[in-house]
Design an enzyme around this catalytic site. Structure first.
Site, short mmCIF file in Angstrom:
data_model
loop_
_atom_site.label_atom_id
_atom_site.label_comp_id
_atom_site.label_asym_id
_atom_site.label_seq_id
_atom_site.Cartn_x
_atom_site.Cartn_y
_atom_site.Cartn_z
N ASP A 13 149.91 -79.45 41.19
CA ASP A 13 149.19 -78.72 40.38
C ASP A 13 149.97 -77.42 39.91
O ASP A 13 149.28 -76.68 39.48
CB ASP A 13 147.81 -78.57 41.01
CG ASP A 13 147.16 -79.86 41.64
OD1 ASP A 13 147.02 -80.61 40.76
OD2 ASP A 13 146.50 -79.60 42.56
N LYS A 16 153.55 -78.86 36.00
CA LYS A 16 154.38 -79.68 35.62
C LYS A 16 154.28 -80.42 34.25
O LYS A 16 155.19 -80.48 33.61
CB LYS A 16 154.73 -80.76 36.69
CG LYS A 16 155.31 -80.23 38.01
CD LYS A 16 155.35 -81.34 39.25
CE LYS A 16 153.97 -82.14 39.32
NZ LYS A 16 152.87 -81.16 40.00
N ARG A 144 156.30 -105.42 51.56
CA ARG A 144 156.69 -106.48 50.75
C ARG A 144 155.73 -107.30 50.41
O ARG A 144 155.87 -108.69 50.54
CB ARG A 144 157.87 -107.22 51.54
CG ARG A 144 159.16 -106.35 51.45
CD ARG A 144 160.07 -106.45 52.64
NE ARG A 144 159.50 -106.27 53.91
CZ ARG A 144 159.98 -106.50 55.13
NH1 ARG A 144 161.32 -106.83 55.08
NH2 ARG A 144 159.73 -106.10 56.22
N THR A 306 140.03 -84.93 40.59
CA THR A 306 138.99 -85.12 41.40
C THR A 306 137.70 -84.07 41.36
O THR A 306 136.77 -84.20 41.96
CB THR A 306 139.33 -84.90 43.05
OG1 THR A 306 139.87 -83.63 43.06
CG2 THR A 306 140.34 -86.12 43.25
N SER A 418 155.22 -68.94 32.41
CA SER A 418 154.21 -69.12 31.40
C SER A 418 153.17 -68.05 31.61
O SER A 418 152.67 -67.49 33.05
CB SER A 418 153.56 -70.56 31.67
OG SER A 418 152.54 -70.87 32.64
P1 IMP Z 1 146.71 -89.60 47.62
O1 IMP Z 1 148.14 -89.29 46.72
O2 IMP Z 1 145.65 -89.73 46.64
O3 IMP Z 1 146.99 -90.62 48.69
O4 IMP Z 1 146.41 -88.49 48.42
C1 IMP Z 1 147.21 -87.70 49.64
C2 IMP Z 1 147.30 -86.18 49.21
O5 IMP Z 1 148.16 -85.79 48.09
C3 IMP Z 1 146.04 -85.33 49.30
O6 IMP Z 1 146.01 -84.16 49.92
C4 IMP Z 1 145.63 -85.45 47.77
O7 IMP Z 1 145.01 -84.03 47.62
C5 IMP Z 1 147.28 -84.73 47.34
N1 IMP Z 1 147.55 -85.28 46.01
C6 IMP Z 1 147.93 -86.31 45.37
N2 IMP Z 1 148.11 -86.24 44.10
C7 IMP Z 1 148.09 -84.99 43.77
C8 IMP Z 1 148.16 -83.99 42.60
O8 IMP Z 1 148.69 -84.43 41.60
N3 IMP Z 1 147.86 -82.70 42.77
C9 IMP Z 1 147.51 -82.27 43.98
N4 IMP Z 1 147.48 -83.09 45.13
C10 IMP Z 1 147.68 -84.11 44.96
#
Ligand code: IMP
Length: 430
Positions: A13, A16, A144, A306, A418
């Site tokens: 976040d 990017k 796999r 989320t 930014s």
């Molecule tokens: P997962 O990738 O859904 O398995 O989540 C694993 C951890 O990565 C959790 O703490 C998520 O909140 C975090 N996470 C996954 N994708 C993002 C993202 O795009 N931004 C911020 N946190 C992320």
């Protein structure tokens, strides 16, 4: 043969998508190399806000082609919805422009069900995943047993593979989590329908990129998540299941290190995190609320994927140095500097105190990390609105000082800043 890589330096976040959008006008191909629809990349163009989860942010430009690379995991339902949404809004997202690696892995509803069941089962120890099936899909890849995207142009094989896969996962869902499981036939039918639409997007991605590089076409590798969510270099086990770092770009696209030119690390001017796990500079109460925003604006600190309120804290230069090292960063893009306007003083963490001793590195041991206390340098803030600044000289002295301090403390030049969500609200110093 230039390939530039954009990675997140913190817990995701960082903005990017925004920085990719900025650089996309100069490149021919934008390629995602890891993760799946757990990512949420926001690009603001005029009054229009595009929230992308899977498709590279470069798609909202008319110019570059876009690739979802072999290192990504793809939920076909989400991918198709995203393609349709873009097309409805007049953005070209057909197979001429958008490509999907045959080696990418597919996420299924069974992966999503397992992700949810595992998280529920962890109770207070939950990782706080995005519940998109990311971990289970990568687990199948490494053991796999995964389903590769190449099956999307072999509908009969795909149907059989999906049915087998759902039956196997049902056994786990029933035995370990007391669930009923999913209907293998129905899931397979849905996947065959997606295959009809998505099969045309498949490419041999490493060859596609290699050919482009030979023709001197410029490629931008767009990272998802961030360095501290990396399976090896992040705050394990509170990480995602892939490699969002620069090394992951090489593996996740099938290119060698010799083609890399710049590695641009995106850092928010403060720090945020969603999900559980250590966060040394985390703030609470009124200060946190001020950094986070109310949620009324799309760029406030609430998850794109989320909707969860993000945890927030001061900038941590120890983390930035860690990111510089593990990614080989050549420069930093500092985002959301405008959010720091109006503070009398701003803290930046420059080191940690661990059991009475000062350390200047990011410990990989989670228990050590839980015990560290941030050592802050207090910098003067500024009250002026900086959202109209387009050159460094337009910024108040204190804001310039903050940028210089970030560069010095991280050992890396800050080349992009930014100062607002819109495309033009940016200062280039490249
Ligand atoms: P997962 O990738 O859904 O398995 O989540 C694993 C951890 O990565 C959790 O703490 C998520 O909140 C975090 N996470 C996954 N994708 C993002 C993202 O795009 N931004 C911020 N946190 C992320």
């Amino acid at each position: 043969m230039p390939l530039d890589i954009v990675v997140g330096t913190q817990w995701g976040d960082e903005g990017k998508g925004r920085i990719t959008d900025l650089l996309a006008s100069e490149v021919d191909i934008v390629a995602r190399f890891s993760g799946g629809d757990n990512a949420g990349h926001t690009v603001t163009i005029g009054d229009e806000i595009f929230k992308l989860h899977l498709i590279p942010s470069g798609i909202v430009h008319s110019r570059p082609e876009c690739l979802i690379g072999n290192g990504a995991v793809v939920n076909p339902q989400i991918l198709w919805a995203e393609i349709e949404n873009l097309q409805e809004r007049g953005v070209e997202a057909g197979p001429q422009r958008l490509k999907l690696s045959r080696h990418a892995h597919l996420i299924t509803p069974a992966h999503v069900a397992l992700d949810i069941a595992r998280e529920e089962n962890r109770g207070g120890e939950a990782i706080g995943t995005t519940l998109r099936g990311i971990g289970p899909a990568y687990t199948d890849k490494t053991s796999r047993e995964g389903l590769r995207a190449t099956l999307l142009d072999q509908p009969e094989e795909l149907a059989e593979a999906v049915k087998d896969h759902v039956r196997q996962k049902n056994e786990v869902l029933r035995a370990l989590y007391g669930q009923e499981g999913l209907d293998p036939e129905a899931v397979a039918e849905g996947y065959v329908n997606y295959a009809r639409r998505l099969g045309r997007y498949l490419v041999e991605s490493s060859i596609y990129l290699h050919t482009a590089l030979q023709k001197n076409r410029r490629i931008l590798a767009e990272g998802a998540q961030g360095t501290l969510l990396d399976l090896d270099h992040g705050t394990y086990p509170f990480v995602t299941s892939s490699y969002p770092t620069a090394g992951g770009a090489l593996v996740g696209l099938g290119v060698g290190p010799g083609v890399v030119r710049h590695v641009i690390g995106v850092a928010k001017a403060f720090t945020t995190r969603v999900g559980s796990g250590p966060f040394p500079t985390e703030l609470h109460d009124e200060q946190a609320g001020r950094l986070r925003g109310t949620g009324d604006n799309p760029w406030d600190e609430y998850g794109t994927t989320t909707g969860r309120a993000r945890r927030v804290g001061w900038l941590d230069a120890v983390i930035l140095r860690h990111a510089v090292r593990v990614n080989g960063l050549t420069e930093l893009a500092l985002t959301k500097l405008d959010v720091l306007s109006g503070w009398d003083e701003i803290d930046v963490c420059v080191a940690y105190e661990l059991d009475g001793e000062r350390i200047d590195f990011f410990p990989s041991d989670q228990q050590m990390l839980e015990r560290v206390r941030p050592v802050y340098r207090r910098l003067p803030g500024w009250i002026q609105d900086i959202t109209g600044a387009r050159r460094l000289a337009d910024l108040p002295l204190q804001a310039r000082h903050y940028i210089d301090f970030v560069a010095e403390a991280s050992g890396t030049p800050v080349t992009i800043v930014s100062v607002g969500p819109a495309r033009e609200q940016v200062i280039w110093d490249r």
